[in-house]
Design a protein around this motif. Structure first.
Motif, PDB file in Angstrom:
ATOM      1  N   ASP A  93       0.820  -1.209   0.000  1.00 36.57           N
ATOM      2  CA  ASP A  93       0.000   0.000   0.000  1.00 36.57           C
ATOM      3  C   ASP A  93       0.853   1.257   0.000  1.00 36.57           C
ATOM      4  O   ASP A  93       0.432   2.310  -0.504  1.00 36.57           O
ATOM      5  CB  ASP A  93      -0.922   0.018   1.226  1.00 36.57           C
ATOM      6  N   ALA A  94       2.060   1.170   0.571  1.00 33.65           N
ATOM      7  CA  ALA A  94       2.922   2.339   0.641  1.00 33.65           C
ATOM      8  C   ALA A  94       3.474   2.727  -0.720  1.00 33.65           C
ATOM      9  O   ALA A  94       3.992   3.829  -0.890  1.00 33.65           O
ATOM     10  CB  ALA A  94       4.075   2.089   1.612  1.00 33.65           C
ATOM     11  N   MET A  95       3.354   1.863  -1.706  1.00 32.09           N
ATOM     12  CA  MET A  95       3.838   2.177  -3.051  1.00 32.09           C
ATOM     13  C   MET A  95       3.118   3.391  -3.624  1.00 32.09           C
ATOM     14  O   MET A  95       3.674   4.149  -4.407  1.00 32.09           O
ATOM     15  CB  MET A  95       3.636   0.978  -3.961  1.00 32.09           C
ATOM     16  N   LYS A  96       1.869   3.578  -3.232  1.00 34.71           N
ATOM     17  CA  LYS A  96       1.090   4.691  -3.769  1.00 34.71           C
ATOM     18  C   LYS A  96       1.668   6.038  -3.344  1.00 34.71           C
ATOM     19  O   LYS A  96       1.470   7.041  -4.013  1.00 34.71           O
ATOM     20  CB  LYS A  96      -0.360   4.575  -3.300  1.00 34.71           C
ATOM     21  N   THR A 125      -5.626  -7.971 -12.470  1.00 35.02           N
ATOM     22  CA  THR A 125      -5.495  -6.600 -12.950  1.00 35.02           C
ATOM     23  C   THR A 125      -4.113  -6.072 -12.572  1.00 35.02           C
ATOM     24  O   THR A 125      -3.396  -6.669 -11.763  1.00 35.02           O
ATOM     25  CB  THR A 125      -6.574  -5.703 -12.335  1.00 35.02           C
ATOM     26  N   ALA A 126      -3.732  -4.917 -13.139  1.00 38.31           N
ATOM     27  CA  ALA A 126      -2.396  -4.366 -12.898  1.00 38.31           C
ATOM     28  C   ALA A 126      -2.169  -4.088 -11.416  1.00 38.31           C
ATOM     29  O   ALA A 126      -1.092  -4.380 -10.871  1.00 38.31           O
ATOM     30  CB  ALA A 126      -2.212  -3.092 -13.724  1.00 38.31           C
ATOM     31  N   ASP A 127      -3.158  -3.517 -10.743  1.00 38.20           N
ATOM     32  CA  ASP A 127      -2.988  -3.201  -9.325  1.00 38.20           C
ATOM     33  C   ASP A 127      -2.816  -4.452  -8.490  1.00 38.20           C
ATOM     34  O   ASP A 127      -1.985  -4.499  -7.574  1.00 38.20           O
ATOM     35  CB  ASP A 127      -4.198  -2.400  -8.821  1.00 38.20           C
ATOM     36  N   VAL A 131       0.158  -6.277  -5.897  1.00 38.10           N
ATOM     37  CA  VAL A 131      -0.102  -6.853  -4.582  1.00 38.10           C
ATOM     38  C   VAL A 131       0.418  -8.287  -4.519  1.00 38.10           C
ATOM     39  O   VAL A 131       0.976  -8.723  -3.505  1.00 38.10           O
ATOM     40  CB  VAL A 131      -1.612  -6.812  -4.276  1.00 38.10           C
ATOM     41  N   ASP A 132       0.275  -9.018  -5.616  1.00 36.11           N
ATOM     42  CA  ASP A 132       0.691 -10.417  -5.642  1.00 36.11           C
ATOM     43  C   ASP A 132       2.206 -10.565  -5.500  1.00 36.11           C
ATOM     44  O   ASP A 132       2.693 -11.624  -5.133  1.00 36.11           O
ATOM     45  CB  ASP A 132       0.229 -11.070  -6.950  1.00 36.11           C
ATOM     46  N   GLN A 133       2.956  -9.520  -5.801  1.00 34.70           N
ATOM     47  CA  GLN A 133       4.410  -9.567  -5.666  1.00 34.70           C
ATOM     48  C   GLN A 133       4.864  -9.442  -4.217  1.00 34.70           C
ATOM     49  O   GLN A 133       6.025  -9.707  -3.913  1.00 34.70           O
ATOM     50  CB  GLN A 133       5.060  -8.445  -6.488  1.00 34.70           C
TER      51      GLN A 133
END
Length: 497
Positions: A93-96, A125-127, A131-133
């Motif tokens: 979430d901090a990536m944003k 989806t891209a988002d 998250v999956d990473q």
């Protein structure tokens, strides 16, 4: 002067009060000032020394850690760079809020030791791919030495599975239950295997084989121990049984504990003994009763190989027939001898030389073997092309090794539970056993699981408890008990999650 009045000599004005304050008071430094100054200097020096200690002293990095690493990662507890990278937070979430951060380093760090597949990432989806990473989203470390990294909270799973329509891209909508919130039939859905039907191609009646002698009660023709292949008799003989006793099979007669034999669908931690049942093989489980010979099995017959090309079967049958003719144990076509002759001799008309098997005789023998094959197989399964395909190492079995394709079931952990609790369709008289017993899926639905894997406030029926033996009557309903996130899928798989 009247009472209560203030004398003009003692009356104080604002001007007189201001004269009592020293105007340059702020230029004077008292003891409190010097105390704060020295405390600030000491704090800075202490902070600098502590930072130097943490950076330079071996082992001191634990002072800024959020907690001890799990036992599996304890070896690099003093090397934060194994997992962490500057300006790149662990939380996805901090990536944003951090445009210079990159989340991929977390997955790269984990994959350096744990070579596992992603979880249908190509369908996300891209988002949600981002998250999956984030391995740390489910596997949270720094929780102490005894923390189990593989124990994932259900909320980590339902974060996606409660809204799969949003998580998956528009081109890859899921075909499984799209909303899963908890482990109940209403909120999870039943097993897909029950909807798809039996994918196997074997005609087999479990209920018939569980009857003593494999025939119905009060009927003749029951199979006895003496009728079995001699080398297999002790395998099926029960304590106290004589040779004339009826053969009595149970589940363990054919089904034995094994790891996952299907390597194409192997999952992480999926090879333990007891996770699945070993494949059913003709030579081990069927040949004792089902002879691969045109005239049945006897002690002096030549056993035929199972799943061999028909040309090889025909050659073996021809050799067998010719051998019997040459030994005088079989009459050739046109031989009108009144008794079994010795080679070159005999009553009646003896041919000048022993006749070999004709093509029609061999074809007749092959046809008899084919009829035996069709007791369990269909026509398409016994062609030479099918036999060649099915005998290859990469070919799937005609009897599936895994019925729950998307979940795990540990038979060893449930070994004290009566088999009929989950496989009632395999027993005569059950509602699930008819019609078409060889086409029924022999597993129960999710209701058989939720009887034990449930909330503690749900009651247990006496009927269920009676089949559990001394197993506990309650177990957790964690998703990771049956599902593994990093499932290895065939490369050619196009199936959506």
């Amino acid at each position: 002067m009247a009472q209560g009045e203030i004398s003009p000599q003692v009356r104080e004005t604002g001007k007189s009060r201001s004269q009592r304050i020293q105007i340059d008071y702020f230029r004077r430094r008292g003891g409190l000032y010097y105390l704060k100054w020295w405390l600030s200097i000491l704090a800075l020096l202490a902070s600098g020394l502590y930072a130097f200690y943490v950076i330079q002293w071996p082992g001191a990095v634990v002072h800024v850690s959020t907690g001890p690493l799990a036992l599996a990662h304890a070896s690099f507890e003093n090397d934060c760079s194994k997992c962490h990278e500057d300006f790149s937070p662990i939380a996805s979430d901090a990536m944003k809020f951090n445009p210079i951060a990159k989340l991929s380093h977390i997955e790269t760090a984990c994959q350096s030791c744990h070579r596992v597949d992603d979880h249908y990432r190509e369908f996300l989806t891209a988002d949600w791919k981002t998250v999956d990473q984030n391995c740390a989203l489910c596997h949270r470390d720094h929780q102490g030495r005894d923390h189990d990294l593989s124990s994932v909270d259900n909320a980590a799973c339902t974060a996606c599975h409660a809204k799969l329509n949003e998580v998956c891209s528009s081109n890859h909508q899921p075909r499984v239950t799209k909303v899963v919130t908890q482990f109940t039939k209403a909120d999870h859905g039943d097993f897909a295997s029950l909807v798809q039907g039996d994918p196997g191609k074997i005609k087999f009646d479990h209920a018939q084989h569980l009857v003593p002698g494999q025939v119905d009660a009060n009927r003749k023709g029951g199979l006895t121990i003496a009728m079995l292949e001699p080398s297999k008799r002790e395998q099926y003989r029960r304590e106290g049984q004589a040779d004339d006793s009826l053969v009595e099979l149970d589940c363990a007669s054919c089904h034995e504990f094994d790891g996952n034999p299907d390597r194409n669908l192997a999952l992480a931690g999926d090879s333990e003994l007891g996770r699945y049942m070993a494949p059913i093989r003709f030579d081990e489980h069927c040949s004792a009763c089902h002879s691969m010979n045109p005239n049945g099995r006897s002690d002096d017959t030549l056993p035929l190989p199972h799943a061999a090309p028909w040309a090889e079967i025909a050659l073996l049958l021809e050799s067998k027939i010719n051998g019997e003719l040459l030994r005088g144990n079989r009459r050739s076509t046109g031989d009108d001898s009144q008794s079994v002759p010795r080679p070159g001799e005999g009553l009646g008309t003896s041919p000048a030389a022993p006749r070999l098997a004709s093509a029609s005789t061999v074809d007749q023998a092959v046809t008899m073997v084919r009829q035996q094959c069709l007791k369990c197989h269909d026509e398409d399964s016994i062609t030479d092309a099918s036999i060649a395909t099915l005998t290859s190492s990469s070919s799937p079995s005609l009897i599936p090794t895994r019925w729950l394709q998307r979940g795990l079931y540990d038979h060893a952990a449930h070994r004290k539970v009566d088999c009929r609790y989950c496989h009632a369709a395999a027993y005569a008289g059950s509602a699930e056993s008819a019609p078409n017993p060889d086409q029924n899926v022999m597993i129960a639905g999710i209701d058989s699981c939720t009887g034990c894997h449930r909330n503690l406030d749900q009651p247990v029926s006496d009927e269920s408890a009676a089949l559990w033996g001394d197993q506990p009557t309650w177990a957790a309903d964690d998703c990771v008990l049956c599902h593994r996130y990093h499932a290895k899928r065939p490369e050619s798989s196009e199936a959506a999650p």
